[in-house]
Design a protein around this motif. Structure first.
Motif, PDB file in Angstrom:
ATOM      1  N   ASP A  71     -10.661   0.580   8.856  1.00 37.78           N
ATOM      2  CA  ASP A  71     -11.037   0.300   7.474  1.00 37.78           C
ATOM      3  C   ASP A  71      -9.907   0.820   6.580  1.00 37.78           C
ATOM      4  OD1 ASP A  71     -12.091   0.307   4.886  1.00 37.78           O
ATOM      5  OD2 ASP A  71     -14.109   0.870   5.551  1.00 37.78           O
ATOM      6  N   ALA A  72      -9.290  -0.058   5.800  1.00 35.58           N
ATOM      7  CA  ALA A  72      -8.151   0.316   4.963  1.00 35.58           C
ATOM      8  C   ALA A  72      -8.517   1.371   3.925  1.00 35.58           C
ATOM      9  CB  ALA A  72      -7.576  -0.918   4.272  1.00 35.58           C
ATOM     10  N   LEU A  73      -9.817   1.508   3.611  1.00 33.13           N
ATOM     11  CA  LEU A  73     -10.247   2.520   2.647  1.00 33.13           C
ATOM     12  C   LEU A  73     -10.336   3.914   3.280  1.00 33.13           C
ATOM     13  CD1 LEU A  73     -13.099   0.554   0.805  1.00 33.13           C
ATOM     14  CD2 LEU A  73     -10.838   1.111  -0.113  1.00 33.13           C
ATOM     15  N   GLU A  74     -10.267   3.969   4.612  1.00 39.53           N
ATOM     16  CA  GLU A  74     -10.495   5.246   5.299  1.00 39.53           C
ATOM     17  C   GLU A  74      -9.251   5.806   5.985  1.00 39.53           C
ATOM     18  OE1 GLU A  74     -13.833   4.667   7.891  1.00 39.53           O
ATOM     19  OE2 GLU A  74     -15.233   4.328   6.224  1.00 39.53           O
ATOM     20  N   ILE A  75      -8.127   5.083   5.915  1.00 40.62           N
ATOM     21  CA  ILE A  75      -6.892   5.571   6.545  1.00 40.62           C
ATOM     22  C   ILE A  75      -5.751   5.510   5.533  1.00 40.62           C
ATOM     23  CG2 ILE A  75      -7.602   4.782   8.850  1.00 40.62           C
ATOM     24  CD1 ILE A  75      -5.488   2.482   8.422  1.00 40.62           C
TER      25      ILE A  75
ATOM     26  N   PRO B 220      -9.845  -8.782   1.072  1.00 40.05           N
ATOM     27  CA  PRO B 220     -11.287  -9.058   1.083  1.00 40.05           C
ATOM     28  C   PRO B 220     -11.850  -8.809  -0.321  1.00 40.05           C
ATOM     29  CG  PRO B 220     -10.652  -7.671   2.949  1.00 40.05           C
ATOM     30  CD  PRO B 220      -9.465  -7.750   2.056  1.00 40.05           C
ATOM     31  N   TYR B 221     -12.645  -9.744  -0.825  1.00 42.40           N
ATOM     32  CA  TYR B 221     -13.120  -9.665  -2.213  1.00 42.40           C
ATOM     33  C   TYR B 221     -13.855  -8.367  -2.524  1.00 42.40           C
ATOM     34  CZ  TYR B 221     -11.967 -14.591  -3.140  1.00 42.40           C
ATOM     35  OH  TYR B 221     -11.305 -15.763  -3.336  1.00 42.40           O
ATOM     36  N   ASN B 222     -14.538  -7.813  -1.519  1.00 41.40           N
ATOM     37  CA  ASN B 222     -15.393  -6.657  -1.807  1.00 41.40           C
ATOM     38  C   ASN B 222     -14.628  -5.337  -1.898  1.00 41.40           C
ATOM     39  OD1 ASN B 222     -14.818  -6.629   0.917  1.00 41.40           O
ATOM     40  ND2 ASN B 222     -16.924  -6.401   1.615  1.00 41.40           N
ATOM     41  N   VAL B 223     -13.342  -5.299  -1.529  1.00 37.31           N
ATOM     42  CA  VAL B 223     -12.587  -4.042  -1.625  1.00 37.31           C
ATOM     43  C   VAL B 223     -11.273  -4.198  -2.393  1.00 37.31           C
ATOM     44  CG1 VAL B 223     -13.556  -3.062   0.499  1.00 37.31           C
ATOM     45  CG2 VAL B 223     -11.447  -4.423   0.624  1.00 37.31           C
ATOM     46  N   GLY B 224     -11.000  -5.395  -2.909  1.00 37.23           N
ATOM     47  CA  GLY B 224      -9.710  -5.667  -3.531  1.00 37.23           C
ATOM     48  C   GLY B 224      -9.362  -4.750  -4.692  1.00 37.23           C
ATOM     49  N   THR B 225     -10.283  -4.600  -5.645  1.00 43.16           N
ATOM     50  CA  THR B 225      -9.996  -3.787  -6.834  1.00 43.16           C
ATOM     51  C   THR B 225      -9.853  -2.314  -6.468  1.00 43.16           C
ATOM     52  OG1 THR B 225     -11.272  -5.363  -8.141  1.00 43.16           O
ATOM     53  CG2 THR B 225     -10.759  -3.283  -9.183  1.00 43.16           C
ATOM     54  N   GLU B 226     -10.676  -1.850  -5.539  1.00 44.93           N
ATOM     55  CA  GLU B 226     -10.602  -0.452  -5.098  1.00 44.93           C
ATOM     56  C   GLU B 226      -9.239  -0.155  -4.466  1.00 44.93           C
ATOM     57  OE1 GLU B 226     -11.650   3.485  -3.765  1.00 44.93           O
ATOM     58  OE2 GLU B 226     -12.416   2.209  -5.361  1.00 44.93           O
ATOM     59  N   LEU B 227      -8.758  -1.054  -3.619  1.00 45.89           N
ATOM     60  CA  LEU B 227      -7.458  -0.835  -2.979  1.00 45.89           C
ATOM     61  C   LEU B 227      -6.332  -0.879  -4.008  1.00 45.89           C
ATOM     62  CD1 LEU B 227      -7.877  -2.893   0.313  1.00 45.89           C
ATOM     63  CD2 LEU B 227      -7.455  -0.433   0.152  1.00 45.89           C
ATOM     64  N   LEU B 228      -6.382  -1.836  -4.927  1.00 45.90           N
ATOM     65  CA  LEU B 228      -5.349  -1.912  -5.962  1.00 45.90           C
ATOM     66  C   LEU B 228      -5.299  -0.609  -6.765  1.00 45.90           C
ATOM     67  CD1 LEU B 228      -3.243  -3.385  -7.699  1.00 45.90           C
ATOM     68  CD2 LEU B 228      -5.135  -4.310  -9.058  1.00 45.90           C
ATOM     69  N   THR B 229      -6.461  -0.111  -7.159  1.00 50.82           N
ATOM     70  CA  THR B 229      -6.514   1.123  -7.946  1.00 50.82           C
ATOM     71  C   THR B 229      -5.881   2.281  -7.177  1.00 50.82           C
ATOM     72  OG1 THR B 229      -8.517   0.364  -9.070  1.00 50.82           O
ATOM     73  CG2 THR B 229      -8.072   2.715  -9.141  1.00 50.82           C
ATOM     74  N   ARG B 230      -6.158   2.370  -5.892  1.00 51.72           N
ATOM     75  CA  ARG B 230      -5.568   3.449  -5.079  1.00 51.72           C
ATOM     76  C   ARG B 230      -4.046   3.313  -5.012  1.00 51.72           C
ATOM     77  NH1 ARG B 230      -9.380   4.822   0.150  1.00 51.72           N
ATOM     78  NH2 ARG B 230     -11.380   4.938  -0.933  1.00 51.72           N
ATOM     79  N   TRP B 231      -3.565   2.089  -4.824  1.00 51.63           N
ATOM     80  CA  TRP B 231      -2.118   1.888  -4.715  1.00 51.63           C
ATOM     81  C   TRP B 231      -1.410   2.180  -6.039  1.00 51.63           C
ATOM     82  CZ3 TRP B 231      -3.399  -3.249  -1.853  1.00 51.63           C
ATOM     83  CH2 TRP B 231      -3.653  -2.968  -0.491  1.00 51.63           C
ATOM     84  N   LEU B 232      -2.118   2.003  -7.146  1.00 53.88           N
ATOM     85  CA  LEU B 232      -1.517   2.256  -8.456  1.00 53.88           C
ATOM     86  C   LEU B 232      -1.618   3.716  -8.888  1.00 53.88           C
ATOM     87  CD1 LEU B 232      -2.777  -0.903 -10.418  1.00 53.88           C
ATOM     88  CD2 LEU B 232      -0.420  -0.440  -9.689  1.00 53.88           C
TER      89      LEU B 232
END
Length: 280
Positions: free
Chosen positions: A103-107, A124-136
């Motif tokens: 899971d990309a949110l856990e590693i 994936p639509y359900n985690v896209g914004t969360e991942l972007l926020t982390r990368w930023l």
């Protein structure tokens, strides 16, 4: 386009490996290899880069990235069903594709990559914004990656590039535009996907700036924008009154009218307000 690399067409891959898209994983597969190669090209020259891809599914974009010359691709896929299909791609490109069933949110996938790094993904639509926020929002800036080329629902893409005084303008625009140059580079209709989603999609390319566009403490800026846009129809003197005593005077000190609303304030003034709050 049936093939870009001698591997089977994606519809055949999906049938062979029983990869029916799961709504619970936010999956919509892009099966046209012409389109996946085009998305890969939006990321620029990949020949000297490691590339992180999240949510490769049956590997359409993965194949596009490798065919376009990516030095190395790390594909992070939560769905174990896709592992055998991705293993076939790995065999076709020896030493250039590593697949993590995670899971990309856990590693921290960036720990597996060597700079320069680009991130390219049909998220994936359900985690896209969360991942972007982390990368930023890494602990230090500039980040480990040099650019992000990401597919979102068109509505989310428009929020990333939105300007003040528009409906789409909000925290995501501030966060993205503070530290990157962001632009929409492609739009895709629902029928490009299997199964077709109910909305249009768009690819956004974000290039990391060497330093933020205006000075500000990241945590303070996030707090200010979160508070302001949480009640976006309220005047700022009301929505921000809990942040500091004398908020009206602070707003006026950075040339913001206390009667203005969040959507009227540009990035430069939000950064100025964040600095004023820290100074106070």
């Amino acid at each position: 386009m049936s093939a870009i690399d001698g591997l089977p067409p994606l519809r055949e891959v999906i049938a062979t490996h029983g990869l029916v898209a799961k709504k619970s994983l936010g999956q919509n597969f892009l099966l046209d290899l012409n389109l996946t190669a085009k998305i890969a090209r939006q990321a620029g020259d990949l020949s000297a880069c490691d590339v992180l891809e999240v949510g490769p599914g049956p590997g359409g974009l993965t194949r596009g990235l490798l065919a376009e010359g990516a030095r190395r691709v790390l594909a992070v896929e939560k769905d174990a069903r896709a592992m055998s299909a991705l293993a076939e791609i790995s065999e076709a490109y020896p030493g250039r594709l590593e697949v993590l069933n995670a899971d990309a949110l856990e590693i921290d996938p960036l720990a597996h990559l060597t700079p320069p790094i680009r991130i390219v993904a049909n998220l994936p639509y359900n985690v896209g914004t969360e991942l972007l926020t982390r990368w930023l929002t890494p602990p230090t800036w500039p980040p480990a990656w040099s650019s992000l080329t990401l597919m979102f629902q068109k509505e989310v893409a428009e929020r990333i590039v939105a300007k003040p005084k528009s409906k789409a303008y909000g925290r995501l625009a501030i966060l993205s535009q503070w530290r990157t140059d962001a632009r929409i580079v492609m739009e895709l209709p629902p029928e490009a996907f299997t199964p077709p989603p109910k909305i249009r999609s768009a690819v956004v390319h974000l290039t990391a700036l060497p330093e933020p566009r205006y000075p500000a403490n990241a945590a303070t800026l996030q707090r200010v924008t979160a508070t302001a846009f949480q009640q976006r129809r309220k005047m700022l003197r009301a929505s921000l009154k809990g942040l500091a005593p004398g908020i009206e005077a602070l707003l006026e000190s950075v040339d913001i009218k206390p009667t203005a609303r969040a959507e009227e304030i540009d990035l430069e003034h939000f950064c100025a307000l964040a600095r004023a709050l820290d100074a106070a």
